[in-house]
Design a protein around this motif. Structure first.
Motif, PDB file in Angstrom:
ATOM      1  N   SER A  52       0.800  -1.424   0.318  1.00  0.00           N
ATOM      2  CA  SER A  52       0.154  -0.045  -0.252  1.00  0.00           C
ATOM      3  C   SER A  52       0.757   1.482  -0.208  1.00  0.00           C
ATOM      4  CB  SER A  52      -0.919  -0.420   0.809  1.00  0.00           C
ATOM      5  OG  SER A  52      -0.278   0.598   2.314  1.00  0.00           O
ATOM      6  N   LEU A  53       2.109   1.365   0.557  1.00  0.00           N
ATOM      7  CA  LEU A  53       2.741   2.431   0.371  1.00  0.00           C
ATOM      8  C   LEU A  53       3.982   1.611  -1.063  1.00  0.00           C
ATOM      9  CD1 LEU A  53       4.381   2.667   3.959  1.00  0.00           C
ATOM     10  CD2 LEU A  53       2.277   3.862   2.897  1.00  0.00           C
ATOM     11  N   MET A  54       4.701   1.079  -1.290  1.00  0.00           N
ATOM     12  CA  MET A  54       4.933   1.253  -2.409  1.00  0.00           C
ATOM     13  C   MET A  54       4.632   1.672  -3.871  1.00  0.00           C
ATOM     14  SD  MET A  54       7.777   0.973  -0.851  1.00  0.00           S
ATOM     15  CE  MET A  54       8.873   0.769  -2.012  1.00  0.00           C
ATOM     16  N   ARG A  59       4.108   7.141  -8.328  1.00  0.00           N
ATOM     17  CA  ARG A  59       4.451   8.640  -7.558  1.00  0.00           C
ATOM     18  C   ARG A  59       3.308   9.163  -8.420  1.00  0.00           C
ATOM     19  NH1 ARG A  59       9.964  11.166  -9.648  1.00  0.00           N
ATOM     20  NH2 ARG A  59      11.535   9.466 -10.631  1.00  0.00           N
ATOM     21  N   GLU A  60       2.378   8.708  -7.559  1.00  0.00           N
ATOM     22  CA  GLU A  60       0.933   8.499  -7.415  1.00  0.00           C
ATOM     23  C   GLU A  60       0.976   8.787  -5.811  1.00  0.00           C
ATOM     24  OE1 GLU A  60      -2.028   5.892  -8.100  1.00  0.00           O
ATOM     25  OE2 GLU A  60      -0.591   5.464  -9.985  1.00  0.00           O
ATOM     26  N   TRP A  61       0.903  10.293  -5.374  1.00  0.00           N
ATOM     27  CA  TRP A  61       1.731  11.297  -4.236  1.00  0.00           C
ATOM     28  C   TRP A  61       0.191  11.399  -3.158  1.00  0.00           C
ATOM     29  CZ3 TRP A  61       6.062   9.622  -3.080  1.00  0.00           C
ATOM     30  CH2 TRP A  61       6.714   9.961  -4.370  1.00  0.00           C
ATOM     31  N   VAL A 105      -1.302   9.566   0.005  1.00  0.00           N
ATOM     32  CA  VAL A 105      -1.468   9.992   0.946  1.00  0.00           C
ATOM     33  C   VAL A 105      -2.346   9.104   1.733  1.00  0.00           C
ATOM     34  CG1 VAL A 105      -2.223  11.929   1.860  1.00  0.00           C
ATOM     35  CG2 VAL A 105      -0.587  12.248   0.221  1.00  0.00           C
ATOM     36  N   ILE A 106      -2.995   9.081   1.141  1.00  0.00           N
ATOM     37  CA  ILE A 106      -4.408   8.372   2.113  1.00  0.00           C
ATOM     38  C   ILE A 106      -3.806   6.802   1.714  1.00  0.00           C
ATOM     39  CG2 ILE A 106      -6.262   7.110   1.131  1.00  0.00           C
ATOM     40  CD1 ILE A 106      -6.948   8.746  -1.649  1.00  0.00           C
ATOM     41  N   ALA A 107      -2.742   5.870   1.588  1.00  0.00           N
ATOM     42  CA  ALA A 107      -2.536   4.687   1.937  1.00  0.00           C
ATOM     43  C   ALA A 107      -1.763   4.894   3.791  1.00  0.00           C
ATOM     44  CB  ALA A 107      -1.004   3.889   1.381  1.00  0.00           C
ATOM     45  N   ILE A 108      -0.867   6.085   4.086  1.00  0.00           N
ATOM     46  CA  ILE A 108      -0.686   5.925   5.217  1.00  0.00           C
ATOM     47  C   ILE A 108      -1.244   6.029   5.850  1.00  0.00           C
ATOM     48  CG2 ILE A 108       0.640   8.282   6.570  1.00  0.00           C
ATOM     49  CD1 ILE A 108       1.969   9.467   4.072  1.00  0.00           C
TER      50      ILE A 108
END
Length: 142
Positions: A22-24, A30-32, A36-39
């Motif tokens: 979910s983070l990688m 490069r889908e920022w 931010v949603i995955a954090i």
């Protein structure tokens, strides 16, 4: 006394793979906004992994499963069974104890690391708790 949850390897692989993917994936793509949603999702999964445990205090079991909490009065416990029930529960192992309590035979599934010590502490507070045969075997082991 605080008891950590047992942690099964297979569940750890699922949780940590979910966190990493979910983070990688957003980073590599490069889908920022997705990152931010995955954090918070990754943070929630880590909270479950590190924040699952059971506190025996004040004649109660205080169950914590990440942000979720449940309190069970030890005096209300009627039975403890060994279980491999796969239902969602505040347990990070499939090797669980089923705690039956209350007038309507509610139950919760937990997986303390030191089952024997945990059960003995409960029996000190409530010697009327019924134990299934598999739980009795745990108490017979030294």
């Amino acid at each position: 006394m605080h008891y950590r949850s047992k942690k099964d390897l297979w569940l750890g692989v699922i949780i940590w793979a979910t966190i990493l993917v979910s983070l990688m994936m957003p980073i590599l793509g490069r889908e920022w906004i997705a990152f931010v949603i995955a954090i918070p999702i990754a943070g929630f999964m880590m909270w479950l992994w590190f924040g699952t445990g059971y506190l025996l205090a004040e004649q109660q079991i205080k169950v914590k499963y990440g942000p979720f909490k449940k309190t069970i009065k030890i005096g209300d416990i009627s039975k403890i069974n060994k279980s491999k029930n796969p239902l969602s529960a505040p347990a990070l192992s499939i090797n669980r104890l089923e705690i039956v309590y209350g007038k309507f035979y509610d139950f919760t599934l937990i997986s303390p690391v030191n089952e024997r010590e945990f059960i003995l502490e409960l029996l000190k507070e409530n010697p009327n708790i019924q134990l299934d045969e598999k739980v009795k075997e745990i108490l017979g082991k030294r």
